[in-house]
Every structure is written in C-alpha cells, then in structure tokens.
Design a protein around this motif. Structure first.
Motif, PDB file in Angstrom:
ATOM      1  N   HIS A   7      14.478  22.762 -52.913  1.00  0.00           N
ATOM      2  CA  HIS A   7      14.253  23.424 -51.595  1.00  0.00           C
ATOM      3  C   HIS A   7      13.048  22.614 -50.740  1.00  0.00           C
ATOM      4  N   GLU A  43      12.348  22.418 -48.106  1.00  0.00           N
ATOM      5  CA  GLU A  43      11.496  23.119 -46.869  1.00  0.00           C
ATOM      6  C   GLU A  43      10.311  23.851 -47.196  1.00  0.00           C
ATOM      7  N   MET A  44      10.218  24.117 -48.515  1.00  0.00           N
ATOM      8  CA  MET A  44       9.316  25.061 -49.033  1.00  0.00           C
ATOM      9  C   MET A  44       7.883  24.260 -49.394  1.00  0.00           C
ATOM     10  N   VAL A  45       6.827  25.225 -49.311  1.00  0.00           N
ATOM     11  CA  VAL A  45       5.569  24.796 -49.836  1.00  0.00           C
ATOM     12  C   VAL A  45       5.608  25.450 -51.498  1.00  0.00           C
ATOM     13  N   ALA A  84       0.992  27.930 -52.637  1.00  0.00           N
ATOM     14  CA  ALA A  84       0.428  28.489 -51.370  1.00  0.00           C
ATOM     15  C   ALA A  84      -1.147  28.622 -51.461  1.00  0.00           C
ATOM     16  N   SER A 107       0.919  23.081 -48.253  1.00  0.00           N
ATOM     17  CA  SER A 107       1.069  22.957 -46.748  1.00  0.00           C
ATOM     18  C   SER A 107      -0.226  22.077 -46.292  1.00  0.00           C
ATOM     19  N   GLN A 121       3.073  34.695 -47.693  1.00  0.00           N
ATOM     20  CA  GLN A 121       3.960  33.121 -47.689  1.00  0.00           C
ATOM     21  C   GLN A 121       4.969  33.198 -48.368  1.00  0.00           C
ATOM     22  N   ALA A 139       7.595  35.624 -46.911  1.00  0.00           N
ATOM     23  CA  ALA A 139       8.294  35.094 -45.701  1.00  0.00           C
ATOM     24  C   ALA A 139       9.365  33.930 -46.309  1.00  0.00           C
ATOM     25  N   THR A 150       8.638  31.059 -47.632  1.00  0.00           N
ATOM     26  CA  THR A 150       7.888  29.826 -47.357  1.00  0.00           C
ATOM     27  C   THR A 150       7.282  29.019 -48.536  1.00  0.00           C
ATOM     28  N   ALA A 151       6.983  29.932 -49.458  1.00  0.00           N
ATOM     29  CA  ALA A 151       6.165  29.459 -50.384  1.00  0.00           C
ATOM     30  C   ALA A 151       6.800  29.811 -51.902  1.00  0.00           C
TER      31      ALA A 151
END
Length: 515
Positions: free
Chosen positions: A218, A220-222, A225, A284, A297, A300, A302-303
């Motif tokens: 993945h 695109e992910m952090v 967090a 990030s 995060q 959403a 993203t993390a």
C-alpha cells in the motif's frame, strides 16, 4: 532498556487511553451491581436532593461543560435528555462544548483567560499547575471534602486527591486505568496481509520489516501516524514526565534522580529509528504540522499504525473509533503512573458563578448511570441499542456505524464514572475487574508526585518555546537527530533547564521523604 520504547506522552500530549464503555450490571468496588439508569449505590436522586438542601438553588443556572473529543450533530438532543434529570434536582441545565485534541489547549486558555463562562474544565495532566497558579481554575479541596461523597466511593481517597499542587486541588480524577504500558496499534487486516502477527513485534526496531512489507502493498499509505505535538518519537516516551517533561524519572530509577530526558539513550534511540523510518517514507512529511489525530488518520484509510498506551479493552475501543479491526503489540512493562491517575481531572473555572452547585452536579455524575450513558453513548434506540439487555451490553442500531453515527463519544476515559454505564459489544461484562487488576501494577518512586512550577514559571515558558521549536521536527524524523538533539539541549540549558530540574528534584525529594 532503550529498545523497549513507546508509550507515555509527555504532559498534555498524553493520548486517549480508556475503554469508553461501561456495564449496567458491573459492581462498584465493594458494592452491589445495579442496572444502569436506576439509582446506584454511588448516587441517586435521594442523595442528590439531600446534598442540594444546604445551598440556594432558586436561580436557574446553565453549566457550561467542556470536553475534549469529537463533536456530533445530536449533542443538543442529548443535552435535552440530560437536562430532564439535572433541572429537577439542581435547577441547573448543561451546555456541552467539545474541543478537538488539536485545538483544546488554545481554546481553553482563551476561555479561562477571559470573561466567558466555563464551569467544568477538562484539565489534562501537565496543565493543572499552570491553570491553578494563573488563577484560571479554583482550588477544589474544600468542595471535594464537603460534596464529594460519590466520587470518593468510585475513585478511592488514595487517588481522589492526586491532582494536587502545593496542597491545592485543581481537579477530580475519573475512574480509568491508572497504570500504563506501551504498544503499537495496527490494522489487523494489513498486518496479516503482510504475513505478520502482533506476536512478531516486541520493540520499535521490529516494526521496520513490517512497515517495509505493508508499504510495498500500500504505497499510498502512511505506516506510522502522528501529528503536531504527538509525533512518533515523542509518543515513544516511556518514563514519568513529572508533569511537563523538563526533568523526568526513568522507569528503572529506584533513587528518584531527575534527569533531562532529551539526553537519555531512550530518546536518542527513538529519534534515530524514527528518522530512518521517515527517510523510507513510513511517516507523513506533514506529520510535524498536521492537526488530525492518529485514529482519525486510520479511520480515513491513510495510516496503518500508531503508538499508544494500553489498557483492558483498548483494541476494541480503537476498533470502534477507527472502523477497522485493530490489534496491538506490547512494547514495554507496566507501572502505576501519576500521568494516568491524574491524566484528566474535572476542574471548575474561575468564572463559575455557583461552584458549590456545579460541584454537586459533578458528584452526582459519579453516581448516575442515566447521565453516564447519555453523556457517553447518547439516547437508547437512536444512538445505541441493546445487544444483551440482561448483561448491559450495547451496540449500534441497524444502519448506524462509526462512520455515520450522529452521537456516541466512546470516551469513558473522560467520563466521571464509566463503570456504571453500559458495556459496548465485544467487551466482557467483567472489564472493570480487569481494570482494577491492571491498576495494581507497581508504582515508580515518583508515582503520585505532581510538580508545582510556580517558582519557575518564567523558565517553563522559555523551555516550552525551545521545545516547540525543535520537538516536532525531531519527533517526526524531519531532521537528523544527531545534529538537532544536541542543538536543542544546548538551547534548553540556556533557557533554564538546570534550574527547573533543581527545583523539581527538591520537591520530589521532599515528596519521597514524606512517604
């Protein structure tokens, strides 16, 4: 020692750390279990009315009650239900105001410094001494002695007065976990997809191979967090911060020697590992400046993970908050910590017109299952339904989930007494007994000590400015710690760190001698 890292946030950076749920059939310590929504052994309408008899309640009063956490569109509906209970008892109503974790320090300071009404104040560990010394909140000692019957039963007198600065009490602690350890919390699906389990992780260093594989799957992910004020290397602190982090006690210290945390091997190692993770894109680039919390995060998408203290039921709590099944890997031992006992204290603001009435309402909260369920979970049938009414276990109504709910704080760690509220589905009805066992961890030599900074306010202000200049960049891996840490320590020394450590050592020595 320094390889076992991750945990207590310094001072106000301590993160949410409690189950946020309760059990209508769970017993108070030493008391009979009773259904939530009925009169409990720790409170009830009869005792509330009797307590209110010695003060004038003829003038209607609205209690402005602040909390820290997410806000929801149905807050007014919940307030109205709470007021159906409070108005007949105290001729008071409640106005609930929520502040996000990224803004609460600034907004509370503004309200407490001005003329705005703010009656109930959530005082986070590390802020109490400043609020009290600045005259922003009142000393609650006499009010607790006179009106604190129910809170004494719930919290216990050994903990009730822990929010103590120079003999003055700035807040009433809540029932939550009083011990602390450390862990990394991870999305279970992505962890297993990468071929790992939580049992594979025992230190901050073990996360490298995990992050490498999850990042490959993945990109695109952090991976880890964080946010401004709570960056990963700061979140990896495992010590007693002694209120503000400017001079700490390390967990293996049996003598009580106050040291500069930023010169310890633990901090240097944390910063070095985070710096390497940042260079690999696991953190990030905006971590040092972003305000979004760690769990939002993950929610959403993203993390993947974050550092957190733990306690019974923390994985379920965080699963509910993020919308993903979460698992955690412990990274440290456990100790009973002042920062957890006093992590949040309910204080009374200087502009409160009727402190005695507000104190009585607060004490009533400690004994009212109805109010605890309304404040934390909302309205039955609309915000939650019973999964097992006999055991007091609740869940979402059909069609409602963490993403679309219109109320549901899930913040028992801020509630005065979460033990008399319902238990969220997935937790055992015996969870509060698990808490009491967790709270029996060994204390540090400094446990129970809170620093009175009134003699070094100028230095604390200067030190805070220095730390703010450096810490988020170091903690997020944005700068090379080999260069930034010595530079920060030199600036801290010039700002008066040695004087603060000397003052703190003298107070701690007196505290230890008086035990």
């Amino acid at each position: 020692m320094f390889k076992k890292v991750t945990a207590i946030m310094l001072a106000a950076a301590m993160v949410m750390s409690a189950a946020g749920c309760g059990n209508k059939n769970s017993a108070e310590a030493g008391g009979e279990a009773q259904p939530a929504g009925t009169e409990s052994t720790a409170g009830g309408k009869e005792s509330a009315s009797a307590a209110a008899g010695d003060i004038d309640t003829s003038e209607p009063y609205t209690i402005t009650w602040a909390y820290i956490g997410a806000t929801y569109q149905d807050t007014d509906l919940v307030e109205a239900e709470m007021n159906k209970i409070l108005q007949p008892e105290f001729n008071c109503t409640i106005d609930i105001i929520g502040f996000s974790w990224g803004e609460y320090t600034q907004k509370l300071n503004l309200m407490l410094s001005g003329d705005e009404p703010l009656d109930m104040v959530p005082v986070i560990y590390g802020n109490g001494a400043s609020y009290l010394n600045n005259g922003q909140i009142i000393d609650m000692k006499e009010l607790i002695d006179k009106y604190g019957k129910h809170m004494k039963e719930v919290v216990g007198e050994d903990t009730l007065y822990v929010c103590n600065v120079g003999g003055k009490i700035y807040g009433v602690p809540v029932f939550k976990e009083y011990s602390v350890d450390a862990a990394v919390m991870l999305r279970k699906d992505l962890l297993e997809e990468a071929g790992f389990t939580a049992e594979d992780i025992h230190s901050i260093d073990d996360l490298g191979p995990v992050y490498e594989k999850v990042k490959e799957n993945h990109p695109e992910m952090v991976m880890l967090a964080g946010r401004k004020g709570e960056t990963p290397a700061v979140a990896a602190t495992w010590c007693d911060s002694l209120s503000d982090g400017f001079g700490v006690i390390m967990p293996d210290d049996e003598e009580g020697k106050v040291v500069n945390y930023y010169e310890t091997e633990q901090f240097k190692h944390n910063a070095e590992v985070i710096y390497e993770y940042a260079k690999k894109g696991y953190i990030s680039k905006d971590c040092a400046t972003m305000n979004d919390g760690k769990k939002p995060q993950v929610k959403a998408g993203t993390a993947f993970s974050y550092f957190t203290p733990t306690k019974p039921g923390v994985d379920l709590q965080d699963s509910l908050d993020t919308g993903y099944e979460m698992v955690y890997a412990p990274l440290t031992d456990t100790f009973r910590a002042t920062s957890q006992m006093a992590w949040i204290g309910w204080g009374i603001g200087k502009n409160c017109k009727y402190p005695e009435r507000v104190m009585q309402v607060l004490d009533y909260m400690y004994g009212s299952p109805e109010l605890m369920n309304l404040f934390n979970w909302g309205i039955e049938g609309k915000h939650y339904v019973f999964a097992d009414e006999e055991k007091g276990i609740i869940t979402y109504p059909e069609g409602v989930n963490v993403q679309n709910k219109t109320y549901g704080l899930n913040m028992g760690y801020e509630m005065p007494n979460q033990t008399i509220a319902y238990v969220w589905e997935g937790n055992e009805p015996s969870i509060w007994e698990e808490y009491r066992k967790f709270n029996s961890a060994d204390p540090l030599i400094s446990t129970g000590f809170i620093f009175d900074n009134s003699n070094v306010l100028t230095e604390i202000s200067a030190l805070t400015n220095v730390r703010d200049k450096y810490i988020d960049a170091i903690g997020s891996g944005a700068v090379d710690p080999a260069e930034a840490i010595p530079e920060m320590n030199e600036a801290l020394k010039k700002a008066g760190l040695d004087k603060v450590i000397q003052e703190k050592q003298a107070q701690l020595d007196a505290f230890i001698a008086a035990k």
